[in-house]
Design an enzyme around this catalytic site. Structure first.
Site, PDB file in Angstrom:
ATOM      1  N   CYS A 112       1.232  -1.469  -0.261  1.00 45.87           N
ATOM      2  CA  CYS A 112      -0.223   0.281  -0.066  1.00 45.87           C
ATOM      3  C   CYS A 112       0.473   1.515   0.038  1.00 45.87           C
ATOM      4  O   CYS A 112       1.602   1.859   0.810  1.00 45.87           O
ATOM      5  CB  CYS A 112      -0.882   0.137   1.178  1.00 45.87           C
ATOM      6  N   GLY A 113       0.724   2.502  -1.344  1.00 41.32           N
ATOM      7  CA  GLY A 113       1.834   2.771  -1.066  1.00 41.32           C
ATOM      8  C   GLY A 113       1.253   4.313  -0.952  1.00 41.32           C
ATOM      9  O   GLY A 113       2.124   5.045  -0.394  1.00 41.32           O
TER      10      GLY A 113
END
Length: 278
Positions: free
Chosen positions: A115-116
């Site tokens: 999850c950036g």
């Protein structure tokens, strides 16, 4: 420099028979991105195309918009106690007059490969103002062209063949030509590497192009496409509701569940060839 793959000994069980053998795994290492010597974020990535990754990340954050705004990208020596270079710290030098990232919008210096967006202070901080509008992009494609992209993307994935553990992002022209492909353990990193390559090649904004990604289409990937001027994002899996909302607001065409001749077009249906839409 870090290796893209690594070998580990595993116990393999097949049809009741077990044996020990080496297995090829995709490598995952942290990379710190600095701007002008100042730490900005750390992302878990597959080593390779690190300069593109750093440049593409800055495009997505709205820090840079053109190649001339970046004067240098380099690995930082002295990253270890003995002064060695781990090739896991990259520093980006901005051109005079280009504002450094606003400290209030910085991530909490840790981004996972899954999850950036982890560490974002708020959703408002994510809604970065794009330098270009994709709403008026004249790109038109037919469903048959889109249907061919997943196979073209998969055929170009070299590291996936040996590990089975990588995401891919491919940039295609409006007539289906593969312009750039990058693989990474994180899908957002793969997109950053594609965008960074385009920035450093002087191709941003990426008008008239299609971004094809493995996996799902998240809000973050839509944002990265919009920030790079890409008018169409296609994914083999589902989009999130927020991704659809942002695509609709931005005028981006968002395609999900692109498998074989089937697909769902969530926004921007006008970009599919009119004669193909019932």
């Amino acid at each position: 420099m870090g290796r893209v793959t690594a070998r580990r000994r595993v116990l393999r069980i097949r049809e009741g028979t077990s044996s020990y053998r080496p297995d090829t795994l995709v490598a995952e290492e942290p990379m710190e991105i600095r701007v002008g010597g100042r730490p900005l974020t750390v992302t878990m990535r597959t080593p390779g195309d690190d300069f593109d990754l750093a440049a593409g990340f800055l495009v997505g954050e709205g820090v840079v918009h053109a190649a001339h705004e970046v004067t240098a990208v380099r690995y930082c020596a002295g990253a270890t106690a003995d002064g060695g270079n781990t090739y896991n710290v990259v520093d980006v030098a901005l051109a005079p007059g280009v504002a450094a990232p606003d400290a209030s919008l910085e991530r909490n210096f840790y981004t996972t490969s899954a999850c950036g967006l982890c560490g974002k202070a708020s959703l408002d901080a994510v809604r970065t103002t794009a330098a270009w509008s994709v709403a008026g992009d004249p790109l038109r494609v037919g469903p048959e062209l889109l249907s061919a992209l997943p196979d073209r993307l998969r055929a170009a994935q070299k590291v996936f063949d040996s590990t089975g553990g990588l995401h891919a992002a491919g940039l295609f022209s409006g007539d289906g030509e593969l312009l750039c492909l990058r693989e990474d353990v994180g899908r957002h990193n793969a997109v950053d590497k594609v965008v960074g390559h385009a920035l450093r090649s002087g191709l941003v904004p990426l008008r008239g192009t299609v971004l094809m990604v493995s996996g799902r289409a998240s809000f973050e990937l839509v944002q990265k496409a919009v920030m790079a001027g890409i008018p169409l994002l296609a994914a083999v899996s589902a989009p999130s509701s927020l991704a659809v909302d942002l695509a609709a607001e931005s005028g981006l065409t968002l395609v999900g569940f692109l498998r074989g001749t089937s697909m769902n077009v969530y926004t921007g249906t006008e970009r599919l060839s009119p004669q193909q839409v019932a």
